[in-house]
Write a protein that holds these residues in place. Structure first.
Motif, PDB file in Angstrom:
ATOM      1  N   ILE A   5       3.619  -4.343  -5.124  1.00 57.66           N
ATOM      2  CA  ILE A   5       4.609  -3.274  -5.295  1.00 57.66           C
ATOM      3  C   ILE A   5       5.247  -3.354  -6.855  1.00 57.66           C
ATOM      4  O   ILE A   5       5.921  -2.428  -7.008  1.00 57.66           O
ATOM      5  N   TRP A  10       1.414   1.077  -8.246  1.00 58.77           N
ATOM      6  CA  TRP A  10       2.178   0.985  -6.982  1.00 58.77           C
ATOM      7  C   TRP A  10       2.957   2.149  -6.644  1.00 58.77           C
ATOM      8  O   TRP A  10       3.015   3.323  -5.879  1.00 58.77           O
ATOM      9  N   ASN A 314      -1.076   0.628   3.287  1.00 53.91           N
ATOM     10  CA  ASN A 314       0.117   0.321   2.638  1.00 53.91           C
ATOM     11  C   ASN A 314       0.768   1.527   2.190  1.00 53.91           C
ATOM     12  O   ASN A 314       2.024   1.466   1.968  1.00 53.91           O
ATOM     13  N   VAL A 358       4.032  -6.880   1.255  1.00 50.42           N
ATOM     14  CA  VAL A 358       3.475  -5.764   1.863  1.00 50.42           C
ATOM     15  C   VAL A 358       2.776  -6.204   3.191  1.00 50.42           C
ATOM     16  O   VAL A 358       2.447  -7.328   3.229  1.00 50.42           O
ATOM     17  N   TRP A 479      -3.207  -8.110  -2.335  1.00 53.60           N
ATOM     18  CA  TRP A 479      -2.151  -8.492  -1.461  1.00 53.60           C
ATOM     19  C   TRP A 479      -1.728  -9.864  -1.826  1.00 53.60           C
ATOM     20  O   TRP A 479      -0.682 -10.369  -1.379  1.00 53.60           O
TER      21      TRP A 479
END
Ligand SMILES: O=P(O)(O)OC[C@H]1O[C@](O)(CO)[C@@H](O)[C@@H]1O
Length: 525
Positions: A5, A10, A314, A358, A479
């Motif tokens: 993020i 993002w 996401n 996330v 991730w």
């Protein structure tokens, strides 16, 4: 480690999500006449059409940028170089080494074991490895669970031929109904057991192997029969030998259990379908490895598959990924994929020990089409949750009614998910009843991708499997999690041992109240 993020892409993706909110998939097709061709990749006989995902070219560009910002190319390089990317266990995750031709700089003993498998497969299949009574082997039973079962079982079924050269069976569950049901159909004198266990310490597998040995020895002249009727596949060769098995095919700790199909863990496949087929499977996976290693991110099939999953999970908040092969021979593909995706990426702590910022892997499930249409598709079309579907379709070889019907159904489901059925359309078919019309209509706009295989043979299957394996790895990289450990399954194993001990010792006092109560009911039966 920076979280995904925190990457510039993002924020672009969040903005793109807001920009596209409320835009129906049908509208995206109206806006871009070339969409079906441009949101599509063709690699090694696989065509991946992702034009029915809820995104556009700008989203794809931002997703590709995210992969770059998360150092995906670097991670791919590290995987192929055999670096210890499985950080918690300080190991490589080097399954790509298992399917590379000799002489490419990977460990040489990979090919020594393959040649050993080749010799053994030849002996069993030509009858020169007879059972205790001198008869040729007719049936192979693989005893293993998880990665030591799901991959070989799925591939053996996908590549089945009628009649079989050698019949193959898979026993995984410690429920006696599984193995006993298989043994009831077999002849002790012509059955070969392959005990497949990376650790040779998995309780279910060892219990089944002991039961199989007892079954064999009930008719065999003496214990020497074990060496003729049992072989093992393991990284723990001493433990297999301590069981009485002489012929052990080894592999290495850098092969993860759910990625072990390509090692000696594929022995049951090689025995049942032949070594040529097994080598073709490896070659197909290697084709995909080459593509994964070399293709630019935007044209890289596993990377694109991974990025679409990240987008859906996401940014669109989808909680499930459904996979529906329209091929009976791939009926076990969803079950295999569940372990690969969920055991790999079912994590909520990063490789650095922090909580992931996330959501990670969605629920992965599915079933074969068209059967699935008559089971869970109602929910996919009209349920309150929106899920993405991967359709897998094989170009029909025979131009017969049923094969066409199968393919037409696959295309129809993807179209129905996308378009839905507007209320105005259902009103006329509902005798003008607005209540019925409301129930019969649905909005569509439900995403799917279609993977089209030009044929289903060992080579294409190897490529397909490898594509999903690499997709899972790329998602783990984005991730920030380690896709190659599985600490979450350890606690249950320890507790099961504890409960078994409490049961035998007749002492359940240390167990928690709920467990004690249930166990006491079992003991009182
Ligand atoms: O091959 P083994 O060591 O028997 O392990 C079987 C399976 O158990 C697990 O460790 C946990 O379910 C899997 O990762 C593995 O595939």
């Amino acid at each position: 480690m920076a979280y995904p993020i925190d990457r510039p892409a993002w924020a672009s993706l969040e903005a793109a999500r807001d920009r596209l909110a409320g835009t129906h998939l049908s509208t995206l097709f109206e806006r871009d006449a070339r969409r079906a061709d441009s949101l599509c990749l063709a690699v090694d006989g696989l065509v991946y059409d992702f034009s029915r995902q809820r995104l556009d070219a700008d989203v794809m560009a931002a997703l590709t940028a995210l992969a770059g910002e998360c150092w995906v190319p670097d991670a791919i390089r590290a995987m192929f170089a055999g670096e210890p990317i499985n950080r918690s266990e300080r190991r490589a995750a080097w399954h790509v080494a298992l399917r590379a031709p000799a002489g490419q700089g990977y460990p040489a003993d990979v090919h020594a074991v393959l040649d050993d498998i080749d010799r053994f497969v030849g002996q069993v299949r030509d009858g020169s490895w007879p059972g205790f009574a001198g008869h040729a082997i007719t049936d192979v039973v693989n005893i293993g669970i998880g990665g030591s079962d799901l991959g070989p079982r799925m591939v053996a079924q996908a590549l089945a031929r009628e009649p079989d050269d050698l019949r193959v069976h898979f026993a995984a569950n410690v429920d006696p109904a599984d193995l006993d049901g298989i043994l009831a159909t077999l002849d002790r004198a012509t059955t070969l057991f392959v005990v497949t266990s990376k650790s040779f310490g998995t309780a279910e597998t060892l219990a089944n192997a002991r039961a199989a040995r007892d079954w064999l020895l009930a008719a065999a002249p003496d214990e020497t029969a074990v060496a003729r009727h049992f072989v093992a596949v393991s990284t723990n060769i001493p433990a297999a030998q301590a069981f009485g098995i002489e012929r052990v095919f080894g592999f290495w700790d850098w092969v993860g259990g759910r990625f072990s199909l390509w090692s000696a863990a594929g022995l049951a496949v090689a025995l049942a379908r032949g070594m040529t087929v097994f080598r073709e499977l490896l070659a197909g996976a290697h084709d995909m490895d080459n593509h994964f290693r070399q293709a630019p991110l935007a044209e890289n099939l596993p990377v694109v598959m991974a990025l679409l999953g990240v987008w859906n999970r996401n940014f669109l908040g989808l909680t499930g990924q459904v996979v529906v092969p329209y091929a009976h021979r791939l009926a076990l593909f969803p079950t295999w994929l569940q372990q690969v995706e969920m055991e790999s990426n079912g994590k909520s702590v990063t490789s650095d020990g922090d909580a992931t910022a996330v959501a990670t892997v969605p629920q992965v499930w599915g079933g074969e089409g068209t059967n699935a249409q008559h089971a869970f598709f109602q929910m996919l079309h009209q349920g309150t949750d929106v899920l993405s579907v991967d359709f897998i379709l094989v170009t029909p070889t025979a131009d017969d009614d049923r094969s066409r019907q199968l393919a037409a159904n696959c295309l129809a489901q993807a179209a129905a998910l996308m378009h839905g059925r507007p209320e105005a359309e259902t009103l006329s078919g509902s005798s003008g009843d607005p209540v019925l019309a409301a129930q019969r209509s649905f909005p569509g706009n439900r995403p799917s991708s279609t993977l089209l295989l030009d044929r289903l043979d060992a080579r294409r299957l190897g490529a397909l499997i490898a594509a999903y394996e690499h997709k899972v790895f790329v998602q783990g990289v984005i991730w920030g999690i380690n896709s190659f450990d599985q600490w979450g399954v350890e606690l249950g194993k320890t507790l099961a041992d504890d409960i078994l001990a409490a049961w035998s010792n007749d002492d359940t006092r240390h167990l928690d109240a709920a467990t004690r109560s249930l166990l006491d009911r079992l003991r009182r039966r």
